[in-house]
Design a protein around this motif. Structure first.
Motif, PDB file in Angstrom:
ATOM      1  N   TYR A  22      55.721  40.537  26.345  1.00 51.05           N
ATOM      2  CA  TYR A  22      55.535  39.456  27.322  1.00 51.05           C
ATOM      3  C   TYR A  22      54.077  39.402  27.770  1.00 51.05           C
ATOM      4  O   TYR A  22      53.489  38.326  27.900  1.00 51.05           O
ATOM      5  N   TYR A  26      51.071  36.217  27.178  1.00 53.33           N
ATOM      6  CA  TYR A  26      50.164  35.646  28.179  1.00 53.33           C
ATOM      7  C   TYR A  26      48.704  35.893  27.794  1.00 53.33           C
ATOM      8  O   TYR A  26      47.847  35.022  27.970  1.00 53.33           O
ATOM      9  N   ILE A  41      46.002  38.889  34.681  1.00 52.90           N
ATOM     10  CA  ILE A  41      47.452  38.720  34.782  1.00 52.90           C
ATOM     11  C   ILE A  41      48.017  39.587  35.903  1.00 52.90           C
ATOM     12  O   ILE A  41      48.856  39.138  36.700  1.00 52.90           O
ATOM     13  N   ALA A  44      47.181  38.084  39.204  1.00 54.09           N
ATOM     14  CA  ALA A  44      48.013  36.910  39.490  1.00 54.09           C
ATOM     15  C   ALA A  44      49.409  37.327  39.940  1.00 54.09           C
ATOM     16  O   ALA A  44      49.949  36.799  40.919  1.00 54.09           O
ATOM     17  N   ILE A  45      49.997  38.281  39.239  1.00 51.79           N
ATOM     18  CA  ILE A  45      51.364  38.713  39.554  1.00 51.79           C
ATOM     19  C   ILE A  45      51.443  39.347  40.935  1.00 51.79           C
ATOM     20  O   ILE A  45      52.385  39.098  41.700  1.00 51.79           O
ATOM     21  N   ARG A  47      49.411  38.921  43.487  1.00 56.98           N
ATOM     22  CA  ARG A  47      48.894  38.072  44.558  1.00 56.98           C
ATOM     23  C   ARG A  47      47.574  38.562  45.161  1.00 56.98           C
ATOM     24  O   ARG A  47      47.387  38.545  46.373  1.00 56.98           O
ATOM     25  N   LEU A 172      46.171  30.224  33.808  1.00 57.81           N
ATOM     26  CA  LEU A 172      47.270  31.022  34.357  1.00 57.81           C
ATOM     27  C   LEU A 172      48.225  30.172  35.194  1.00 57.81           C
ATOM     28  O   LEU A 172      49.422  30.454  35.252  1.00 57.81           O
ATOM     29  N   LYS A 173      47.704  29.142  35.813  1.00 57.45           N
ATOM     30  CA  LYS A 173      48.575  28.220  36.546  1.00 57.45           C
ATOM     31  C   LYS A 173      49.454  27.454  35.559  1.00 57.45           C
ATOM     32  O   LYS A 173      50.657  27.268  35.789  1.00 57.45           O
ATOM     33  N   LEU A 177      51.950  31.588  36.058  1.00 63.50           N
ATOM     34  CA  LEU A 177      51.695  32.839  36.768  1.00 63.50           C
ATOM     35  C   LEU A 177      51.030  32.624  38.125  1.00 63.50           C
ATOM     36  O   LEU A 177      50.976  33.546  38.936  1.00 63.50           O
ATOM     37  N   ASN A 185      48.610  32.781  46.204  1.00 65.13           N
ATOM     38  CA  ASN A 185      48.069  33.610  45.122  1.00 65.13           C
ATOM     39  C   ASN A 185      47.180  34.734  45.631  1.00 65.13           C
ATOM     40  O   ASN A 185      46.798  35.618  44.851  1.00 65.13           O
TER      41      ASN A 185
END
Length: 212
Positions: A22, A26, A41, A44-45, A47, A172-173, A177, A185
């Motif tokens: 996964y 990405y 990544i 982003a995950i 925040r 990423l948006k 994500l 975010n």
């Protein structure tokens, strides 16, 4: 080729059968080194995206902090043979020593400014984030040129970092994500320990080297 495959396995982009994980899926849409992509990544995950985004963009471009041009004078004099150096000193004593003195002051100023941006973190990466945020504030106030001049920053490099960070955010948006709301975010962007953890995870295993 095999080395690259092993590296992608190590960072979790490929599974043992060399299929995309996964994370790898990405990473495949990000036009950046896989290590920096992983950093983005994770930011982003969890925040804390904006500071991680800025650092990843900087590491993809160049350091915006500049050394004064007058340092070239010191470097040049250091390359001369002793006889030539003495001749120059005898001919231009006052001017040369003035230039050396001025250069040393400017170089120390640039180091002090970078240290001020790094605060108590002793981190070049966090210094960059603060310098970049200060530049964005200055842009809004119409004083970006003065901000760069005072702080030995390259406006051109900061603009390149800004453009690339926006590109990363857009990708990423689009990948789902990132939320449309920037505040969402960045709920944990104030947590510098978390941000530095993702810097470390992104740069691993190239976080240090030992020279024997």
């Amino acid at each position: 080729m095999q080395h690259a495959i092993e590296f992608l396995k190590m960072i979790g982009a490929l599974d043992e059968n060399e299929n995309l994980s996964y994370l790898g899926k990405y990473l495949s849409v990000l036009p950046v080194d896989p290590k920096l992509g992983k950093m983005l990544i994770m930011g982003a995950i969890f925040r804390c995206f904006d500071p991680v985004d800025t650092i990843a963009a900087d590491l993809s471009v160049r350091d915006p902090f500049l050394l004064p041009q007058d340092k070239k004078v010191v470097n040049l004099l250091g390359c001369l043979n002793p006889h030539t150096f003495v001749q120059i000193i005898q001919a231009y004593t006052s001017d040369v020593w003035y230039m050396i003195h001025l250069s040393s002051i400017l170089i120390m100023d640039s180091w002090n400014i970078k240290s001020r941006f790094s605060a108590k973190d002793y981190s070049d990466h966090m210094a960059l984030v603060r310098a970049y945020e200060g530049w964005k504030d200055a842009e809004r106030e119409g004083s970006a040129y003065e901000h760069c001049w005072r702080n030995f920053l390259s406006a051109q490099t900061l603009q390149a970092i800004h453009s690339l960070s926006k590109q990363f955010a857009f990708i990423l948006k689009d990948a789902g994500l990132l939320e449309a709301d920037a505040a969402t975010n960045n709920k944990l962007s104030h947590n510098q320990s978390l941000v530095r953890a993702f810097i470390f995870s992104g740069l691993f295993p190239g976080v240090a080297s030992v020279v024997v």
